[in-house]
Motif scaffolding. Structure first.
Motif, short mmCIF file in Angstrom:
data_model
loop_
_atom_site.label_atom_id
_atom_site.label_comp_id
_atom_site.label_asym_id
_atom_site.label_seq_id
_atom_site.Cartn_x
_atom_site.Cartn_y
_atom_site.Cartn_z
N ASP A 26 50.57 31.30 4.28
CA ASP A 26 50.21 29.89 4.09
C ASP A 26 49.63 29.67 2.70
O ASP A 26 48.62 30.25 2.34
N ILE A 27 50.31 28.83 1.91
CA ILE A 27 49.77 28.50 0.59
C ILE A 27 49.10 27.14 0.64
O ILE A 27 49.45 26.29 1.46
N MET A 28 48.12 26.95 -0.22
CA MET A 28 47.38 25.69 -0.22
C MET A 28 46.90 25.34 -1.62
O MET A 28 46.80 26.21 -2.51
N LEU A 29 46.63 24.07 -1.81
CA LEU A 29 46.11 23.57 -3.07
C LEU A 29 44.62 23.34 -2.91
O LEU A 29 44.19 22.53 -2.09
N ASP A 30 43.83 24.10 -3.65
CA ASP A 30 42.37 23.94 -3.62
C ASP A 30 41.95 23.00 -4.74
O ASP A 30 42.23 23.25 -5.92
N VAL A 76 56.72 37.74 -5.22
CA VAL A 76 57.68 36.76 -4.71
C VAL A 76 57.02 36.10 -3.51
O VAL A 76 56.61 36.77 -2.57
N LEU A 77 56.91 34.78 -3.55
CA LEU A 77 56.21 34.05 -2.51
C LEU A 77 57.19 33.46 -1.50
O LEU A 77 58.20 32.86 -1.89
N VAL A 78 56.90 33.66 -0.22
CA VAL A 78 57.68 33.05 0.86
C VAL A 78 56.74 32.17 1.65
O VAL A 78 55.81 32.66 2.31
N SER A 79 56.94 30.85 1.56
CA SER A 79 56.02 29.92 2.21
C SER A 79 56.67 28.55 2.30
O SER A 79 57.88 28.40 2.09
N VAL A 80 55.85 27.54 2.60
CA VAL A 80 56.36 26.17 2.73
C VAL A 80 55.36 25.18 2.15
O VAL A 80 54.14 25.38 2.25
N VAL A 81 55.88 24.15 1.51
CA VAL A 81 55.06 23.04 1.02
C VAL A 81 55.67 21.74 1.53
O VAL A 81 56.80 21.72 2.01
N GLY A 82 54.92 20.66 1.42
CA GLY A 82 55.45 19.35 1.78
C GLY A 82 56.19 18.73 0.62
O GLY A 82 56.15 19.21 -0.51
N ASP A 83 56.87 17.63 0.90
CA ASP A 83 57.56 16.86 -0.13
C ASP A 83 56.57 15.84 -0.68
O ASP A 83 56.64 14.64 -0.39
N ASP A 84 55.61 16.34 -1.47
CA ASP A 84 54.54 15.46 -1.94
C ASP A 84 54.01 15.94 -3.28
O ASP A 84 54.42 16.99 -3.80
N LEU A 85 53.10 15.16 -3.85
CA LEU A 85 52.54 15.48 -5.16
C LEU A 85 51.78 16.80 -5.12
O LEU A 85 51.85 17.61 -6.06
N GLY A 86 51.05 17.06 -4.01
CA GLY A 86 50.31 18.32 -3.88
C GLY A 86 51.23 19.52 -3.97
O GLY A 86 50.90 20.53 -4.61
N GLY A 87 52.41 19.42 -3.34
CA GLY A 87 53.37 20.52 -3.39
C GLY A 87 53.90 20.76 -4.79
O GLY A 87 54.04 21.91 -5.22
N GLU A 88 54.19 19.68 -5.50
CA GLU A 88 54.68 19.82 -6.88
C GLU A 88 53.61 20.42 -7.78
O GLU A 88 53.90 21.28 -8.63
N MET A 89 52.36 19.98 -7.61
CA MET A 89 51.26 20.54 -8.41
C MET A 89 51.09 22.02 -8.11
O MET A 89 50.95 22.84 -9.02
N LEU A 90 51.11 22.35 -6.83
CA LEU A 90 50.92 23.75 -6.43
C LEU A 90 52.01 24.65 -7.00
O LEU A 90 51.73 25.73 -7.55
N PRO A 111 52.60 17.89 5.44
CA PRO A 111 51.98 17.80 4.12
C PRO A 111 51.75 19.18 3.52
O PRO A 111 51.66 20.18 4.25
N THR A 112 51.67 19.24 2.21
CA THR A 112 51.18 20.45 1.56
C THR A 112 49.72 20.61 1.95
O THR A 112 48.94 19.66 1.87
N THR A 113 49.33 21.81 2.37
CA THR A 113 47.94 22.04 2.74
C THR A 113 47.04 21.88 1.52
O THR A 113 47.26 22.52 0.49
N GLN A 114 46.04 21.00 1.63
CA GLN A 114 45.10 20.78 0.53
C GLN A 114 43.67 20.81 1.07
O GLN A 114 43.40 20.27 2.14
N LYS A 115 42.79 21.45 0.30
CA LYS A 115 41.37 21.46 0.63
C LYS A 115 40.60 20.91 -0.57
O LYS A 115 40.67 21.48 -1.66
N VAL A 116 39.91 19.83 -0.33
CA VAL A 116 39.15 19.18 -1.41
C VAL A 116 37.67 19.42 -1.18
O VAL A 116 37.13 19.06 -0.14
N ARG A 117 37.04 20.05 -2.15
CA ARG A 117 35.61 20.37 -2.04
C ARG A 117 34.82 19.58 -3.07
O ARG A 117 35.14 19.63 -4.27
N VAL A 118 33.80 18.87 -2.61
CA VAL A 118 32.91 18.15 -3.52
C VAL A 118 31.62 18.96 -3.63
O VAL A 118 30.97 19.26 -2.63
#
Length: 329
Positions: A26-30, A76-90, A111-118
């Motif tokens: 599982d890949i994610m955008l932090d 070599v990464l095998v995973s999945v992202v969403g069709d969204d801005l987060g996926g493109e950034m990641l 969605p692309t998995t995203q975790k937003v930390r403040v």
């Protein structure tokens, strides 16, 4: 643990360069938002964060791939992202780190998995997540497995990085491990507790102490005898070649099939600043070392040195072969 000669450790490190390692998981955008708090909002009893800094990094299995790249490997990464801005950034961040994305599929239904930390003053104020924990669609999963099989033809090692976001299903976990065993390719797992018992016949699993106790469904007990019983139980339960329990200040305990007592690796960190991502570094170095011909004990020693380096850095950090060489006694 018997001391491994520094010369041998350096030989293994120098063999890292160019090794192809497949990372499945599982890949994610932090997303980090950092600032100062000087007042409470007049609208509600919550702190107002004056933003000073904002940045993004690849998390989850993506961070494992970034760690491998920093060590000179070819991930070599095998995973999945969403069709969204987060996926493109990641994907953009990962390409910049020389990660091969041929196995990353796009699923418009999640969605692309995203975790937003403040953060304020090194303290996390709030975190919000965008994610789906459902198993990836069967057609997308099949596409990922085809990518995995193609990459495995030239791979020297495999990492399963499970964050419970649906990439690793019961079916593909078994298929991946079976294919690796047939080809005699080391397969190492950073487990999610929910899937803990599904990772049978692997080369190595790298839970921390908390994950290890939760994985067997028992309340934690202190003392070396309890850790020994715990490690042997997991080893037998999974019929694994080895289990490496990471124990923070107490170092690591390596349990190997056929050996009654564990090997202990003492912690090397002089100062612990941030443990974020240390587990990703451990499994990256461990797998890469095994792929480079190291024994399990040699691989554990190197991963311990690497962990000691990254916990001394701020944030989700990586290390390099040169840095590891620099701390070898």
């Amino acid at each position: 643990m018997t001391n491994v000669p520094v010369k041998r450790l350096k030989e293994i490190l120098h063999a890292f360069n160019g090794k192809q390692i497949v990372v499945v998981g599982d890949i994610m955008l932090d997303h980090f938002i950092k600032g100062d708090v000087t007042r409470i909002s007049p609208e509600a009893p919550v702190p107002v964060v004056a933003v000073k800094k904002e940045f993004f990094v690849a998390g989850g299995a993506g961070n494992v791939a970034v760690n491998l790249s920093a060590l000179g490997a070819k991930p070599v990464l095998v995973s999945v992202v969403g069709d969204d801005l987060g996926g493109e950034m990641l994907k953009g961040f990962l390409r910049d780190k020389n990660v091969d994305l041929r196995g990353v599929a796009e699923d418009p239904n999640r969605p692309t998995t995203q975790k937003v930390r403040v953060m304020a003053e090194q303290q996390q104020i709030v975190r919000f997540d965008r994610e789906s924990k459902k198993t990836v669609d069967s057609s997308v999963g099949a596409q990922c497995m085809e990518s995995f099989k193609a990459a495995l033809k030239t791979a020297k090692g495999v990492v399963l990085s499970d964050y419970g976001k649906g990439m690793l299903s019961d079916h593909n976990i078994q298929d991946i491990i079976s294919l690796c065993r047939k080809k005699n390719i080391p397969v190492c797992v950073d487990p999610k507790i929910d899937n803990f018992k599904k990772y049978k016949h692997i080369t190595c699993m790298t839970p921390n102490t908390k994950e290890a106790w939760e994985g067997v469904g028992e309340s934690p007990r202190s003392g070396e005898e309890a850790i020994t019983e715990l490690g042997q139980k997991i080893l037998k339960m999974l019929d694994a070649d080895s289990i490496l329990i990471t124990r923070s200040a107490d170092g690591m305990s390596l349990f190997e099939k056929g050996k009654k007592s564990p090997s202990t690796v003492k912690a090397t960190a002089r100062e612990v600043f941030d443990v974020t991502g240390a587990g990703d570094t451990v499994i990256s170095v461990l797998t890469l070392a095994l792929a480079s011909g190291a024994t399990l004990q040699e691989a554990a020693v190197l991963s311990n040195f690497a962990a000691g380096i990254v916990v001394g850095k701020s944030g989700t950090a990586t290390t390099t072969v040169e840095e590891i060489e620099g701390v070898l006694a």
